[in-house]
Design an enzyme around this catalytic site. Sequence first.
Site, PDB file in Angstrom:
ATOM      1  N   ASP A  10       1.089  -1.287  -0.019  1.00 59.81           N
ATOM      2  CA  ASP A  10       0.175   0.011  -0.066  1.00 59.81           C
ATOM      3  C   ASP A  10       1.032   1.239  -0.100  1.00 59.81           C
ATOM      4  O   ASP A  10       1.672   1.619   0.926  1.00 59.81           O
ATOM      5  CB  ASP A  10      -0.880   0.046   1.031  1.00 59.81           C
ATOM      6  CG  ASP A  10      -1.610   1.112   1.532  1.00 59.81           C
ATOM      7  OD1 ASP A  10      -1.626   2.210   0.576  1.00 59.81           O
ATOM      8  OD2 ASP A  10      -2.145   1.462   2.516  1.00 59.81           O
ATOM      9  N   LYS A  72       3.138  11.448  -3.313  1.00 56.46           N
ATOM     10  CA  LYS A  72       1.957  10.634  -3.963  1.00 56.46           C
ATOM     11  C   LYS A  72       0.902  11.860  -4.531  1.00 56.46           C
ATOM     12  O   LYS A  72       0.159  11.515  -5.755  1.00 56.46           O
ATOM     13  CB  LYS A  72       0.992   9.592  -3.090  1.00 56.46           C
ATOM     14  CG  LYS A  72      -0.038   8.866  -3.648  1.00 56.46           C
ATOM     15  CD  LYS A  72      -0.530   7.884  -2.872  1.00 56.46           C
ATOM     16  CE  LYS A  72      -1.804   7.163  -3.209  1.00 56.46           C
ATOM     17  NZ  LYS A  72      -2.220   6.159  -2.104  1.00 56.46           N
ATOM     18  N   GLU A 171      -7.483   0.832  -3.954  1.00 57.25           N
ATOM     19  CA  GLU A 171      -7.322   0.634  -2.119  1.00 57.25           C
ATOM     20  C   GLU A 171      -8.621   0.108  -1.631  1.00 57.25           C
ATOM     21  O   GLU A 171      -8.736  -0.693  -0.732  1.00 57.25           O
ATOM     22  CB  GLU A 171      -6.915   1.954  -1.751  1.00 57.25           C
ATOM     23  CG  GLU A 171      -5.524   2.155  -2.036  1.00 57.25           C
ATOM     24  CD  GLU A 171      -5.018   3.754  -1.842  1.00 57.25           C
ATOM     25  OE1 GLU A 171      -5.697   4.512  -1.346  1.00 57.25           O
ATOM     26  OE2 GLU A 171      -3.816   4.008  -2.429  1.00 57.25           O
ATOM     27  N   ASP A 193     -13.120   5.560   2.311  1.00 56.25           N
ATOM     28  CA  ASP A 193     -11.525   5.713   2.424  1.00 56.25           C
ATOM     29  C   ASP A 193     -10.998   7.106   2.186  1.00 56.25           C
ATOM     30  O   ASP A 193     -10.940   7.638   1.326  1.00 56.25           O
ATOM     31  CB  ASP A 193     -10.952   4.716   1.462  1.00 56.25           C
ATOM     32  CG  ASP A 193      -9.390   4.636   1.439  1.00 56.25           C
ATOM     33  OD1 ASP A 193      -8.836   5.170   2.211  1.00 56.25           O
ATOM     34  OD2 ASP A 193      -8.744   3.890   0.545  1.00 56.25           O
TER      35      ASP A 193
END
Length: 595
Positions: A10, A72, A171, A193
Amino acid sequence: MSSGKVIGIDLGTTNSCVAIIENGQPLVIPNSEGGRTTPSVVAFAADGELYVGEVAKRQALTNPRNTIYASKRFIGRRYDEVCHEAELVPFSVKEDRLGRAVLEAEGRDFAPQEIASMILQKMRQTAEDYYGCEITKAVLTVPAYFNDTQRQATKDAGRIAGIEVLRIINEPTAAALAYGLGKKQDARIAVFDLGGGTFDISILHVGEGVFEVLATNGDSHLGGEDFDARIIHWIIQEFQRQTGVDLREDRMAFQRIKEAAEKAKCDLSTSQQTPVTIPFITVTADGPQHLQMSLNQARLEQLVDDLIERTRRPCEQALEDAGLRPQDIDEVLLVGGQTRMLAVQEMVRKVFGAEPKRGVNPDEVVAIGAAIQGGVMAGEVDRMVLLDVIPHTLGVETDGGLCTPLIKRNTTIPTSRSEIFSTAADGLSAVDVKVLQGESKLASDNKLIGHFQLTGIRKAPRGVPQIEVAFDMDTNGILNVSAKDLNTGKEQAIRIETTSGLSEDELLRMEDDAQQASSDGLARKRLMESRNRAERAIFDARKLLDFSGNSLSDEYREKIVRAVGSTETALRSDDAFAIREAADELAEVRKNIGQ
Ligand code: AMP
């Protein structure tokens, strides 16, 4: 020795996590510092060392400009898309000559993919240290709402890190896999999420080993870091109000405030009020200044109210796209550290009318899901079928600036669609095809993710050539395009030139750089080990001379003194091999004398 093991990684905005399947069960692998998650932070220290993870995060305070975090947010993005986010970080974010976002550290420009590859290497190393063998295969996760370019960029980061990316999964889907492992229920679940940098909502149907995503939505510009930014802004304003000092331009102070802001935010998930104190934040003519204030839940909620509100619409849209009402959802799963905030949970309750669950650790659940998918691919876990969807509509620009959709959002992948196109003017031998992503009918309102030229078309009047353009979306959610001139039967393989991705040449160079850096790092590590060994051998030999020197014969004493001298000479060089040899010889002499 290389193993057939497949790890699940992850790659988070704030933290990353690696997991693997062992004896049929997922296992989160702790890193060398003992952490189950690793900060997604890369630092270039003044001594030339590259640090990744906890150590990098720890030294951020004294080296803010060369410490890169939240990379990211910039991966697969153009500078003009992220320039406002660049203001949130103390390192420099620039535009390269192709308009892509690059990150500057130690006077060098890095593509966000390179930074991500360094984090991936650390995660891979974590797994290799655990198993004592080389691991080259991985399943990576990305936010469901990541677009084609961001997915491709993440895959490229894996390639630069020397990792064979077997699959990229979303994810929230990974979280659902982790949650559903071993359960044979037939349920509709919503995965909410909210991580460090992105927000995803996915609605899934889970039953008998089949995980079918019905709809997904989100916001790839919304996460915990935005919450922190609001608190940082508030702290700076409060401090200016109290003391008249503006800390905005003080990078070291900014870094300390950032840490204090995140800590206060996390504290407020369990307590009503928290102090924010930073001693010696700055010095003025009146002497050292300390930052001292207090933040409570109500104030925090006011500061981030609109951010939390921004999660509502994607949830409603996802429900609508899935053809469901809130009451049709059996369970709502919370994923991502930011969902620990009580006001976020309250929003989930409001939207879904149900109590959200956190069955599994929200920081680890995504990596666990990726490991399960890896286990399925390595044949270690019973077959589970993952049916995911594409998050955004894909189409091409056609006459009059319109967008003709080819693959609609929430279509199950893999999928392919083709359409016949023709020329817009007489006698053209080439056409320019622009690939767009987005929901608008107008091309200009959508994102241009790539374009290509179809050449070698037989010249004919306008509208006569028949060119079949096929979109092929693989299970990773990455688009491949092919085109065929139906009149001539000539097929053209097309490499989409994304507007923010890396070219093959750049990728090859980065792979080389990464390999070089990794062997340089290994060489430095060997040198350090040799030096330690030599210093220890000298220390032991001196101790022997000091305490038992009188009982040694002259010959032995001389032998030892000589060996110490050669080791000291070797230590003055950078030759790891020579240092080690001298240290070993000294140790041997000492051992013989001892006997
Ligand atoms: P993730 O990407 O899932 O690791 O989420 C990281 C984000 O969660 C960061 O912005 C953290 O500050 C935030 N976070 C972690 N723990 C908490 C907490 N207890 N309360 C609020 N936010 C948290």
